[in-house]
Design an enzyme around this catalytic site. Structure first.
Site, PDB file in Angstrom:
ATOM      1  N   SER A 206     -79.375 -27.791  70.861  1.00 26.02           N
ATOM      2  CA  SER A 206     -78.258 -27.054  70.255  1.00 26.02           C
ATOM      3  C   SER A 206     -77.390 -26.538  71.399  1.00 26.02           C
ATOM      4  O   SER A 206     -77.424 -25.380  71.764  1.00 26.02           O
ATOM      5  CB  SER A 206     -78.777 -25.913  69.371  1.00 26.02           C
ATOM      6  OG  SER A 206     -79.408 -24.921  70.134  1.00 26.02           O
TER       7      SER A 206
ATOM      8  N   HIS B 263     -83.818 -27.270  65.618  1.00 20.17           N
ATOM      9  CA  HIS B 263     -85.134 -27.489  66.217  1.00 20.17           C
ATOM     10  C   HIS B 263     -86.204 -27.848  65.190  1.00 20.17           C
ATOM     11  O   HIS B 263     -87.363 -27.949  65.526  1.00 20.17           O
ATOM     12  CB  HIS B 263     -85.577 -26.248  67.000  1.00 20.17           C
ATOM     13  CG  HIS B 263     -84.764 -26.023  68.238  1.00 20.17           C
ATOM     14  ND1 HIS B 263     -84.932 -24.945  69.059  1.00 20.17           N
ATOM     15  CD2 HIS B 263     -83.783 -26.759  68.797  1.00 20.17           C
ATOM     16  CE1 HIS B 263     -84.082 -25.022  70.061  1.00 20.17           C
ATOM     17  NE2 HIS B 263     -83.373 -26.104  69.917  1.00 20.17           N
TER      18      HIS B 263
ATOM     19  N   GLN C 166     -82.350 -20.661  63.878  1.00 17.51           N
ATOM     20  CA  GLN C 166     -83.119 -21.548  64.759  1.00 17.51           C
ATOM     21  C   GLN C 166     -84.457 -20.982  65.229  1.00 17.51           C
ATOM     22  O   GLN C 166     -85.450 -21.692  65.257  1.00 17.51           O
ATOM     23  CB  GLN C 166     -82.241 -21.892  65.968  1.00 17.51           C
ATOM     24  CG  GLN C 166     -82.842 -22.867  66.944  1.00 17.51           C
ATOM     25  CD  GLN C 166     -81.848 -23.209  68.050  1.00 17.51           C
ATOM     26  OE1 GLN C 166     -80.933 -23.988  67.851  1.00 17.51           O
ATOM     27  NE2 GLN C 166     -82.018 -22.608  69.212  1.00 17.51           N
ATOM     28  N   GLU C 167     -84.479 -19.694  65.610  1.00 17.81           N
ATOM     29  CA  GLU C 167     -85.716 -19.175  66.217  1.00 17.81           C
ATOM     30  C   GLU C 167     -86.033 -17.749  65.779  1.00 17.81           C
ATOM     31  O   GLU C 167     -85.149 -16.898  65.771  1.00 17.81           O
ATOM     32  CB  GLU C 167     -85.582 -19.164  67.756  1.00 17.81           C
ATOM     33  CG  GLU C 167     -85.320 -20.534  68.315  1.00 17.81           C
ATOM     34  CD  GLU C 167     -84.919 -20.502  69.783  1.00 17.81           C
ATOM     35  OE1 GLU C 167     -85.268 -19.537  70.496  1.00 17.81           O
ATOM     36  OE2 GLU C 167     -84.236 -21.449  70.204  1.00 17.81           O
TER      37      GLU C 167
ATOM     38  N   GLU D  68     -90.322 -26.372  70.465  1.00 12.81           N
ATOM     39  CA  GLU D  68     -90.680 -25.290  71.391  1.00 12.81           C
ATOM     40  C   GLU D  68     -92.046 -24.691  71.053  1.00 12.81           C
ATOM     41  O   GLU D  68     -92.397 -23.612  71.515  1.00 12.81           O
ATOM     42  CB  GLU D  68     -89.596 -24.210  71.378  1.00 12.81           C
ATOM     43  CG  GLU D  68     -88.262 -24.741  71.878  1.00 12.81           C
ATOM     44  CD  GLU D  68     -87.172 -23.689  71.969  1.00 12.81           C
ATOM     45  OE1 GLU D  68     -87.426 -22.515  71.621  1.00 12.81           O
ATOM     46  OE2 GLU D  68     -86.068 -24.037  72.404  1.00 12.81           O
TER      47      GLU D  68
ATOM     48  N   ASP E 227     -82.947 -16.044  67.485  1.00 12.10           N
ATOM     49  CA  ASP E 227     -81.819 -16.824  67.992  1.00 12.10           C
ATOM     50  C   ASP E 227     -81.244 -17.549  66.785  1.00 12.10           C
ATOM     51  O   ASP E 227     -81.843 -18.510  66.286  1.00 12.10           O
ATOM     52  CB  ASP E 227     -82.255 -17.821  69.068  1.00 12.10           C
ATOM     53  CG  ASP E 227     -81.074 -18.664  69.559  1.00 12.10           C
ATOM     54  OD1 ASP E 227     -79.928 -18.371  69.148  1.00 12.10           O
ATOM     55  OD2 ASP E 227     -81.294 -19.598  70.354  1.00 12.10           O
TER      56      ASP E 227
ATOM     57  N   GLU F 182     -79.608 -13.408  69.193  1.00 10.94           N
ATOM     58  CA  GLU F 182     -78.844 -14.301  70.077  1.00 10.94           C
ATOM     59  C   GLU F 182     -77.918 -15.168  69.237  1.00 10.94           C
ATOM     60  O   GLU F 182     -78.293 -15.592  68.142  1.00 10.94           O
ATOM     61  CB  GLU F 182     -79.863 -15.161  70.835  1.00 10.94           C
ATOM     62  CG  GLU F 182     -79.281 -16.211  71.747  1.00 10.94           C
ATOM     63  CD  GLU F 182     -80.423 -17.017  72.400  1.00 10.94           C
ATOM     64  OE1 GLU F 182     -81.536 -16.474  72.603  1.00 10.94           O
ATOM     65  OE2 GLU F 182     -80.201 -18.204  72.674  1.00 10.94           O
TER      66      GLU F 182
ATOM     67  N   ASP G 107     -75.461 -16.984  74.146  1.00 14.45           N
ATOM     68  CA  ASP G 107     -76.008 -18.208  74.751  1.00 14.45           C
ATOM     69  C   ASP G 107     -74.890 -19.260  74.742  1.00 14.45           C
ATOM     70  O   ASP G 107     -74.173 -19.423  75.735  1.00 14.45           O
ATOM     71  CB  ASP G 107     -77.242 -18.658  73.949  1.00 14.45           C
ATOM     72  CG  ASP G 107     -77.729 -20.048  74.315  1.00 14.45           C
ATOM     73  OD1 ASP G 107     -77.328 -20.571  75.358  1.00 14.45           O
ATOM     74  OD2 ASP G 107     -78.515 -20.643  73.545  1.00 14.45           O
TER      75      ASP G 107
ATOM     76  N   LYS H  51     -79.324 -20.018  81.419  1.00 13.36           N
ATOM     77  CA  LYS H  51     -79.921 -21.355  81.452  1.00 13.36           C
ATOM     78  C   LYS H  51     -79.305 -22.113  82.620  1.00 13.36           C
ATOM     79  O   LYS H  51     -78.093 -22.399  82.608  1.00 13.36           O
ATOM     80  CB  LYS H  51     -79.613 -22.088  80.152  1.00 13.36           C
ATOM     81  CG  LYS H  51     -80.325 -21.548  78.914  1.00 13.36           C
ATOM     82  CD  LYS H  51     -79.736 -22.195  77.663  1.00 13.36           C
ATOM     83  CE  LYS H  51     -80.608 -21.990  76.435  1.00 13.36           C
ATOM     84  NZ  LYS H  51     -79.887 -22.400  75.200  1.00 13.36           N
TER      85      LYS H  51
ATOM     86  N   HIS I 252     -85.652 -21.180  79.049  1.00  9.33           N
ATOM     87  CA  HIS I 252     -85.945 -22.621  79.042  1.00  9.33           C
ATOM     88  C   HIS I 252     -84.902 -23.346  78.192  1.00  9.33           C
ATOM     89  O   HIS I 252     -83.962 -22.739  77.684  1.00  9.33           O
ATOM     90  CB  HIS I 252     -87.340 -22.838  78.444  1.00  9.33           C
ATOM     91  CG  HIS I 252     -87.412 -22.493  76.978  1.00  9.33           C
ATOM     92  ND1 HIS I 252     -88.425 -22.897  76.155  1.00  9.33           N
ATOM     93  CD2 HIS I 252     -86.561 -21.775  76.179  1.00  9.33           C
ATOM     94  CE1 HIS I 252     -88.204 -22.466  74.921  1.00  9.33           C
ATOM     95  NE2 HIS I 252     -87.103 -21.784  74.921  1.00  9.33           N
ATOM     96  N   ARG I 253     -85.086 -24.660  77.968  1.00  6.77           N
ATOM     97  CA  ARG I 253     -84.351 -25.427  76.967  1.00  6.77           C
ATOM     98  C   ARG I 253     -85.363 -25.991  75.970  1.00  6.77           C
ATOM     99  O   ARG I 253     -86.570 -25.999  76.239  1.00  6.77           O
ATOM    100  CB  ARG I 253     -83.580 -26.598  77.596  1.00  6.77           C
ATOM    101  CG  ARG I 253     -82.538 -26.228  78.616  1.00  6.77           C
ATOM    102  CD  ARG I 253     -81.499 -25.240  78.162  1.00  6.77           C
ATOM    103  NE  ARG I 253     -80.750 -25.546  76.960  1.00  6.77           N
ATOM    104  CZ  ARG I 253     -79.451 -25.836  76.915  1.00  6.77           C
ATOM    105  NH1 ARG I 253     -78.760 -25.885  78.052  1.00  6.77           N
ATOM    106  NH2 ARG I 253     -78.829 -26.039  75.772  1.00  6.77           N
ATOM    107  N   SER I 254     -84.868 -26.508  74.860  1.00  8.12           N
ATOM    108  CA  SER I 254     -85.820 -27.062  73.888  1.00  8.12           C
ATOM    109  C   SER I 254     -86.501 -28.324  74.431  1.00  8.12           C
ATOM    110  O   SER I 254     -87.654 -28.602  74.119  1.00  8.12           O
ATOM    111  CB  SER I 254     -85.146 -27.320  72.545  1.00  8.12           C
ATOM    112  OG  SER I 254     -83.948 -28.028  72.713  1.00  8.12           O
TER     113      SER I 254
ATOM    114  N   LYS J 244     -87.351 -16.191  78.024  1.00  9.94           N
ATOM    115  CA  LYS J 244     -87.464 -16.886  76.742  1.00  9.94           C
ATOM    116  C   LYS J 244     -87.970 -18.286  77.057  1.00  9.94           C
ATOM    117  O   LYS J 244     -87.251 -19.081  77.650  1.00  9.94           O
ATOM    118  CB  LYS J 244     -86.063 -16.921  76.121  1.00  9.94           C
ATOM    119  CG  LYS J 244     -86.023 -17.424  74.716  1.00  9.94           C
ATOM    120  CD  LYS J 244     -84.579 -17.519  74.243  1.00  9.94           C
ATOM    121  CE  LYS J 244     -84.529 -18.408  73.026  1.00  9.94           C
ATOM    122  NZ  LYS J 244     -83.200 -18.843  72.670  1.00  9.94           N
TER     123      LYS J 244
HETATM  124  P1  PGA Z   1     -81.504 -25.638  73.176  1.00 10.68           P
HETATM  125  O1  PGA Z   1     -81.958 -24.385  72.337  1.00 10.68           O
HETATM  126  O2  PGA Z   1     -82.265 -25.699  74.429  1.00 10.68           O
HETATM  127  O3  PGA Z   1     -81.798 -26.765  72.220  1.00 10.68           O
HETATM  128  O4  PGA Z   1     -80.025 -25.475  73.414  1.00 10.68           O
HETATM  129  C1  PGA Z   1     -82.341 -23.187  72.890  1.00 10.68           C
HETATM  130  C2  PGA Z   1     -81.394 -22.086  72.521  1.00 10.68           C
HETATM  131  O5  PGA Z   1     -80.457 -22.274  71.712  1.00 10.68           O
HETATM  132  O6  PGA Z   1     -81.551 -20.995  73.053  1.00 10.68           O
HETATM  133 ZN    ZN Z   2     -79.791 -20.043  71.871  1.00 15.81          ZN
END
Ligand code: PGA
Ligand code: ZN
Length: 428
Positions: free
Chosen positions: A42, A155, A163-164, A205, A242, A286, A313, A338, A366-368, A389
């Protein structure tokens, strides 16, 4: 001077089975080290470009042979002989060699691979852990992990748009105790899901991604899991979200298409976050609003910002210029960091400095799509971010970062200070 003598790029695989870039840097002293680059799903519109081959015959077009080729040729030719201890000069050269605003010519994956491999090689030459190479400080802060245990959005293939949903164990004395508590909560959550007949398969994740009744159900499930594990919601463990809402922002509205198809305006989103913060121990959201909805962010920041951490983000994409502009507009009160959104270590550290100056909190992330590379664990300690994170307490590429933090905590002994509640002191 610590001369950089060689760089070697290699196409390897990430945790989703997609190709990614590995770079090994060698110094004249013989010190060497590798770095492997993560990849998002994302992604923000303004992220630096991850160069992919687009050859449909290999890895569905996702090969990274071009980026690897750039490491082995153009970049090596340009930076061979550089002082590996002068990270800023190296990164500046990498940026100007690329010559574009978004690192699209050489690829942010190639550039970051070199930037990080050189930093790691330099730490090896100095015979110090990476976090010590990255800071002169002599006391160190272990971050509060934001542990992603329930997933939706990009995800997961379920009916949750957000998403999270993360566990935030800020109410403990040490990192290892905090990690234990969220790991036990993860197992308690699994038992609750199983009992309800929900799927306990995990997403990218390591969080669970069952089909649920509503976008709010994860909040209830997390509170129950915290209690079932024997901990206190809102005293020991909090919840962070998130929303990654840029992904479901369409023509000025937030469209909950994975769940019930309902639509919300910015104002309705703001009310939803405020009401969730009243009903649940929600401490951080987020991408609560889309990267395109600056007006929504602007209105919400003063209204919600004293109740919760509001993290940008996709909104800031770890880009110093975009971040400064966002601060000037009054957007959010925290930034997600990131490395691969911007593509060099130096620019990443610059964003962190801007955050500190402007009293924004910053979270190393991190990233996914990940690998076993643990650079972000050291970066969180070196920059005293107070928050990291890095996914669920499940899946090897996520655990690698947690295990690295456990190792750092043990090595520091009495000098290891767990950030705990102080990371959220504005809100707790
Ligand atoms: P991504 O997701 O690594 O797929 O971008 C993580 C996030 O959105 O924080
Ligand atoms: Zn994010």
């Amino acid at each position: 001077m610590s001369k950089l003598t060689h760089l070697e790029g290699l196409e390897v695989l990430d945790s989703r089975g997609n190709p990614t870039v590995q770079v090994t840097a060698t110094l004249a002293s013989g010190a060497r080290a590798s770095a492997r680059i993560p990849s998002g799903a994302s992604t923000g519109m303004n992220e630096a470009v991850e160069l992919r081959d687009k050859d449909p015959k290999r890895f569905l077009g996702k090969g990274v042979r071009k980026a690897v080729g750039h490491v082995n040729k153009d970049i090596l030719n340009a930076v061979k002989g550089f002082d590996a201890n002068d990270q800023a000069r190296l990164d500046e050269e990498l940026k100007s060699l690329d010559g574009t605003a978004n690192k699209g010519r050489i690829g942010a994956n190639a550039i970051l691979g070199v930037s990080l491999a050189v930093a790691r090689a330099m730490a090896n030459e100095k015979q110090v852990p990476l976090y010590r190479h990255l800071t002169d400080a002599d006391s160190y802060t272990l971050p509060v992990p934001m542990v992603n245990v329930l997933n939706g959005g990009e995800h997961a293939d379920n009916n949750v748009d957000i998403q999270e949903f993360m566990l935030v164990p800020a109410g403990f004395k040490t990192f290892s105790e905090a990690l234990r508590a969220v790991t036990e909560t993860f197992h308690a959550l699994k038992a609750i899901l199983s009992k309800k007949g929900y799927s306990t398969a995990v997403g990218d994740e390591g969080g669970f991604a069952p089909r649920l009744k509503s976008n709010k159900e994860p909040m209830q499930l997390l509170v129950r899991a915290i209690e079932k594990a024997g901990y206190k919601p809102g005293k020991q463990i909090w919840i962070a979200i998130d929303a990654a809402s840029s992904e479901f922002y369409e023509k000025g509205e937030y469209v909950f298409s994975q769940s019930d198809g309902s639509r919300k305006s910015s104002a309705q989103m703001r009310k939803m976050w405020a009401s969730w913060a009243q009903s649940y121990p929600l401490i951080s959201v987020e991408d609560a609003f889309s990267e395109e909805d600056h007006a929504g962010w602007q209105k919400a920041t003063p209204k919600l910002g004293d109740k919760m951490q509001l993290v940008g983000d996709d909104l800031f994409v770890t880009n110093p210029a975009i971040f400064k502009q966002g601060i000037a507009e009054g957007l959010a009160n925290s930034i997600l960091i990131k490395l691969n959104q911007i593509g060099t270590l130096t620019e990443t550290l610059e964003c962190i400095e801007i955050a500190k100056t402007n009293k924004y909190t910053y979270i190393i992330s991190h990233r996914s799509g990940e690998t076993s590379d643990t650079t972000i664990a050291d970066l969180a300690v070196a920059t005293a971010s107070g928050q990291i994170k890095t996914g669920s307490t499940c899946r090897g590429e996520r655990i690698a970062k947690y295990n690295r933090l456990l190792e750092i905590e043990a090595e520091l002994g009495d000098k290891a200070v767990y950030a705990g509640r102080s990371a959220f002191k504005r809100w707790l």
